[in-house]
Write an enzyme that holds these catalytic residues in place. Structure first.
Site, PDB file in Angstrom:
ATOM      1  N   GLN A 115      -4.808  -1.656   9.511  1.00 31.86           N
ATOM      2  CA  GLN A 115      -4.673  -2.971   8.883  1.00 31.86           C
ATOM      3  C   GLN A 115      -5.294  -4.040   9.790  1.00 31.86           C
ATOM      4  OE1 GLN A 115      -3.302  -3.528   5.728  1.00 31.86           O
ATOM      5  NE2 GLN A 115      -4.143  -5.572   6.025  1.00 31.86           N
ATOM      6  N   ASP A 132     -11.464   2.477   4.259  1.00 35.47           N
ATOM      7  CA  ASP A 132     -11.871   1.070   4.175  1.00 35.47           C
ATOM      8  C   ASP A 132     -13.389   0.947   4.099  1.00 35.47           C
ATOM      9  OD1 ASP A 132     -10.082  -0.957   3.856  1.00 35.47           O
ATOM     10  OD2 ASP A 132      -9.673  -1.258   5.991  1.00 35.47           O
ATOM     11  N   LYS A 152       0.841  -1.205   0.000  1.00 38.84           N
ATOM     12  CA  LYS A 152       0.000   0.000   0.000  1.00 38.84           C
ATOM     13  C   LYS A 152       0.877   1.256   0.000  1.00 38.84           C
ATOM     14  CE  LYS A 152      -3.852  -2.366   2.167  1.00 38.84           C
ATOM     15  NZ  LYS A 152      -4.498  -2.819   3.386  1.00 38.84           N
TER      16      LYS A 152
END
Ligand code: NAP
Length: 285
Positions: free
Chosen positions: A98, A121, A54
């Protein structure tokens, strides 16, 4: 083989180029780059690889990517305090923790603490609610990537029968909502679904998001269907496999996304897309 390959790597490359153009425009208009902050707690090897990817992808798109690496024994209070800092920092447009977080930390408490305007997200209940209500908001990256792959086929989705196998909050449920918004007739399947093969056989669009190698057999696939394989399964020999028998599906489907090089690259591309979208939306608010 009659099916065509839905090449996630190629589509992701195109999305990343679009994102880079928009990120440069944001920099020119606002005098600072789009900021994406990723929080990694602990040393899970897979998570470390995902986060590094990422970070690299953000840099390539002209996004300021920053990773906050915290020890596995970080307290919930310390994690919330970092998230509060990032929420308050105007140069931060997107925040991602994460997952999974180590034992001792609560996933929901953590994701709920992210400012919904920075929730790249799309996991905050406000963004999940906006999706269900058909209102604008940040959408989870993998489902957004699946929709973009479907778009690439050029097939009109309205009126099509779609089945989503898997009902997680991160993948299955949001894809189901997006397909509904695209006027598909949607079946949500899961581990208790009876006659899964028959439900797949009547579907024009199949999204497999389960985590079981080759669960969807080629002879389940309706001729001419579009098959998107979200699953990532590590086999005993170390290779990766999806949830779909790829070769079998290619015999009957019109389009099939492979694993790897299907949905995976789209997820990262859509994370960058979400970060840039969040940056512009925050400025417009
Ligand atoms: P998850 O939270 O474990 O959910 C799996 C879903 O599959 C559950 O809803 C479960 O049903 C259902 N299921 C399990 N066994 C089944 C069966 N035999 N028949 C039908 N349904 C069954 O997983 P997830 O986070 O959604 O991820 C799904 C897969 O996608 C995993 O392989 C994951 O690694 C992969 N993934 C890929 C990406 C990417 O970027 N490509 C991103 C995220 C996830 P119940 O609800 O009834 O238990």
């Amino acid at each position: 083989m009659s099916g065509r390959l839905l090449d996630g790597r190629a589509v992701a490359k195109a999305v990343r180029a679009e994102v880079a153009t928009d990120a440069a425009r944001f920099l020119a208009e606002h005098g600072r780059p789009v900021g994406l902050d990723v929080v990694l707690v602990g040393e899970d090897p897979a998570s470390q690889v995902y986060v590094r990817n990422k970070e690299k992808a953000a840099a390539q798109a002209g996004i300021r990517g920053r990773v906050h690496r915290l020890a596995a024994d970080t307290s919930q209070a310390a994690l919330l305090s970092l998230l509060a800092e990032l929420n308050a920092d105007d140069a931060v447009d997107g925040i991602l923790v994460q997952l999974p977080v180590p034992q001792g930390l609560d996933e929901l408490t953590t994701t709920d603490a992210i400012d919904p305007a920075k929730d790249v997200d799309g996991l905050h209940p406000l963004n999940a609610g906006r999706l269900v209500a058909g209102r604008p908001g940040l959408r989870p990256c993998t489902p957004r990537g699946c929709m973009r792959l479907l778009e690439e086929t050029g097939v009109a989705l309205s009126g099509k029968r779609a089945i989503v196998i898997g009902r997680s909050n991160l993948v299955g449920k949001p894809i189901g909502q997006m397909l509904l918004a695209a006027s598909c007739t949607v079946t949500m399947a899961h581990s208790r679904t009876v006659d899964l093969a028959d439900r797949v056989r009547e579907s024009d669009v199949v999204i497999a998001a389960v985590g079981r190698p080759h669960l969807v057999r080629g002879d389940w696939v309706k001729p001419g269907a579009i098959v998107i394989d979200v699953g990532i399964n590590r086999l005993d020999d170390g290779s990766l496999a999806g949830d779909v028998d790829f070769d079998g599906a290619m015999e009957r489907a019109a389009w099939v996304s492979p694993v790897p090089r299907g949905v995976g690259p789209m997820t990262i591309a859509m994370l960058l897309r979400n970060a840039v979208d969040a940056a512009f939306a925050r400025r417009a608010a």
